[in-house]
Design an enzyme around this catalytic site. Structure first.
Site, PDB file in Angstrom:
ATOM      1  CB  THR A  56      -0.150   6.899   1.593  1.00  0.00           C
ATOM      2  OG1 THR A  56       1.021   7.938   2.612  1.00  0.00           O
ATOM      3  CG2 THR A  56      -1.093   5.687   2.317  1.00  0.00           C
ATOM      4  N   GLY A  57      -0.603   8.947  -1.140  1.00  0.00           N
ATOM      5  CA  GLY A  57       0.298   9.373  -1.867  1.00  0.00           C
ATOM      6  C   GLY A  57       0.819   9.227  -2.824  1.00  0.00           C
ATOM      7  CB  ALA A  58       0.065   5.735  -4.697  1.00  0.00           C
TER       8      ALA A  58
ATOM      9  CE1 TYR B  50       7.122  19.643   3.814  1.00  0.00           C
ATOM     10  CE2 TYR B  50       9.373  19.781   4.508  1.00  0.00           C
ATOM     11  CZ  TYR B  50       7.783  18.547   3.361  1.00  0.00           C
ATOM     12  OH  TYR B  50       8.489  18.446   2.782  1.00  0.00           O
TER      13      TYR B  50
ATOM     14  CG  LEU C  86      -1.709   0.946   1.320  1.00  0.00           C
ATOM     15  CD1 LEU C  86      -3.360   1.390   1.672  1.00  0.00           C
ATOM     16  CD2 LEU C  86      -1.321   2.017   2.086  1.00  0.00           C
TER      17      LEU C  86
HETATM   18  N1  NAD Z   1       8.892  17.135  -3.897  1.00  0.00           N
HETATM   19  C1  NAD Z   1      10.267  17.334  -2.396  1.00  0.00           C
HETATM   20  O1  NAD Z   1      11.431  18.042  -2.659  1.00  0.00           O
HETATM   21  C2  NAD Z   1       9.957  16.895  -1.424  1.00  0.00           C
HETATM   22  C3  NAD Z   1      11.338  16.837  -0.300  1.00  0.00           C
HETATM   23  C4  NAD Z   1      11.651  16.117   1.108  1.00  0.00           C
HETATM   24  C5  NAD Z   1      10.047  15.114   1.605  1.00  0.00           C
HETATM   25  N2  NAD Z   1       9.175  15.071   0.829  1.00  0.00           N
HETATM   26  C6  NAD Z   1       7.504  14.454   0.940  1.00  0.00           C
HETATM   27  O2  NAD Z   1       7.355  13.590  -0.272  1.00  0.00           O
HETATM   28  C7  NAD Z   1       5.878  13.237  -0.140  1.00  0.00           C
HETATM   29  C8  NAD Z   1       5.466  13.341  -1.838  1.00  0.00           C
HETATM   30  O3  NAD Z   1       5.944  14.647  -2.021  1.00  0.00           O
HETATM   31  P1  NAD Z   1       6.472  14.492  -3.711  1.00  0.00           P
HETATM   32  O4  NAD Z   1       7.336  16.462  -3.859  1.00  0.00           O
HETATM   33  O5  NAD Z   1       5.485  13.873  -4.066  1.00  0.00           O
HETATM   34  O6  NAD Z   1       4.357  15.774  -3.530  1.00  0.00           O
HETATM   35  P2  NAD Z   1       2.687  15.971  -4.223  1.00  0.00           P
HETATM   36  O7  NAD Z   1       2.404  16.395  -4.158  1.00  0.00           O
HETATM   37  O8  NAD Z   1       3.156  15.270  -6.211  1.00  0.00           O
HETATM   38  O9  NAD Z   1       2.064  14.367  -4.218  1.00  0.00           O
HETATM   39  C9  NAD Z   1       1.689  13.908  -2.237  1.00  0.00           C
HETATM   40  C10 NAD Z   1       0.251  13.289  -2.409  1.00  0.00           C
HETATM   41  O10 NAD Z   1       0.133  13.221  -1.631  1.00  0.00           O
HETATM   42  C11 NAD Z   1      -1.371  13.142  -1.729  1.00  0.00           C
HETATM   43  N3  NAD Z   1      -1.732  13.891  -0.056  1.00  0.00           N
HETATM   44  C12 NAD Z   1      -1.933  15.314   0.092  1.00  0.00           C
HETATM   45  N4  NAD Z   1      -2.861  15.307   1.148  1.00  0.00           N
HETATM   46  C13 NAD Z   1      -3.519  13.940   0.953  1.00  0.00           C
HETATM   47  C14 NAD Z   1      -4.786  13.498   2.396  1.00  0.00           C
HETATM   48  N5  NAD Z   1      -4.247  13.969   3.273  1.00  0.00           N
HETATM   49  N6  NAD Z   1      -4.790  12.201   2.434  1.00  0.00           N
HETATM   50  C15 NAD Z   1      -4.358  11.735   1.257  1.00  0.00           C
HETATM   51  N7  NAD Z   1      -3.617  11.892   0.411  1.00  0.00           N
HETATM   52  C16 NAD Z   1      -3.334  13.145   0.304  1.00  0.00           C
HETATM   53  C17 NAD Z   1      -2.370  13.657  -3.403  1.00  0.00           C
HETATM   54  O11 NAD Z   1      -2.873  13.749  -3.738  1.00  0.00           O
HETATM   55  C18 NAD Z   1      -0.885  13.530  -3.492  1.00  0.00           C
HETATM   56  O12 NAD Z   1      -0.795  12.693  -4.590  1.00  0.00           O
HETATM   57  C19 NAD Z   1       5.531  14.029   0.870  1.00  0.00           C
HETATM   58  O13 NAD Z   1       5.813  13.158   1.769  1.00  0.00           O
HETATM   59  C20 NAD Z   1       6.445  15.288   1.167  1.00  0.00           C
HETATM   60  O14 NAD Z   1       6.257  15.995   2.214  1.00  0.00           O
HETATM   61  C21 NAD Z   1       9.026  15.998  -0.798  1.00  0.00           C
END
Ligand code: NAD
Length: 246
Positions: free
Chosen positions: A17-19, A152, A15
């Protein structure tokens, strides 16, 4: 060539999440390419679903939605051995301009969401009695903060601390729990405020001279979930191109 029927995760229930987007989407695709049965849990329906066993729409910050989503996911793929919690949101504001509302919104998704998803994963895996792997996506900000990232950074420090607690409690059940701390990965997150100058400046912080990619993060997540990651637990591993070294 790796096909959907050979790989490290053939038949494994995973599984993510956020996929639906960004890093989480790539993690789901990479697990599927190595034979896993992948469930996407996201607040939105993913555009691409071919690689998924199912997509469950749920808010990770809502207790009953997370419980129902785990029931659906486990019923569809016949049990979850790997849970990757990647859903998260960002908020950029000077500390003195960070409202209680913003603090709560970010922490409801990033900190409470990690608690609810990790707790559900552990309960499921302990009941199955066959061990498991939990990987929570934190951030470099958890370790070194980040100007204008008060809510954050604090929420991501909670992800690291919670992962350590779970690792301590569930080790005897054969369950490993780790946090992964990415640096800068250009995705939808932060795209509205990111400039070309930001990209140049951030890239120069890495000895490798570039930003991260979703594949850079996915590679580490799959390693932790694989047999090779069996003796790592309670860690907060950087995937930052050397921007963070502690
Ligand atoms: N992009 C970066 O530079 C970066 C750096 C460090 C950490 N991260 C972490 O990596 C993870 C993924 O980030 P990303 O860059 O792919 O961002 P993204 O915005 O492309 O993807 C985030 C996903 O999480 C989903 N989401 C958000 N809130 C939600 C909720 N309440 N319930 C269910 N789904 C939810 C969104 O719909 C989206 O599909 C995050 O936890 C982010 O904090 C990202």
């Amino acid at each position: 060539m790796t096909t959907a029927t050979d790989g490290r995760f053939t038949g494994t229930g995973v599984l993510v999440t956020g996929a639906a987007s960004g890093i989480g989407r790539r993690i789901g695709e990479r697990f599927a390419a190595e034979g896993a049965r992948v469930v996407c849990l996201d607040r939105v329906v993913p555009h691409a679903t071919d690689h998924l066993a199912c997509a469950v729409v749920a808010d990770v910050g809502d207790e009953s939605s997370v419980a129902a989503a785990f029931d659906d996911a486990a019923a569809t793929v016949g049990g979850l051995s790997v849970v990757v919690h990647c859903a998260g949101i960002h908020h950029l504001a000077p500390l003195t301009a960070t409202s209680v509302e913003a603090w709560q919104r970010v922490n409801d998704v990033n900190a409470l969401g990690t608690f609810l998803v990790t707790r559900a994963a552990g309960a499921h895996m302990i009941a199955r009695g066959d061990g498991g792997r939990v990987v929570n996506i934190a951030s470099m900000a958890a370790k070194q903060g980040g100007a204008h990232e008060a809510a954050y950074a604090a929420s991501k420090a909670a992800v690291v601390a919670l992962s350590r607690v779970a690792a301590l409690e569930w080790g005897p059940h054969g369950i490993t729990v780790n946090a992964v701390c990415p640096g800068y990965v250009p995705t939808e997150m932060g795209a509205d405020s990111r400039t070309e100058e930001d990209v140049r400046r951030w890239s120069s912080l890495s000895p490798l001279g570039r930003l991260g990619t979703p594949d850079d993060v996915a590679g580490l997540v799959l390693f932790l979930a694989s047999a090779e990651g069996a003796y790592l637990t309670g860690q907060a591993l950087n995937v930052t191109g050397g921007m963070a070294m502690h």
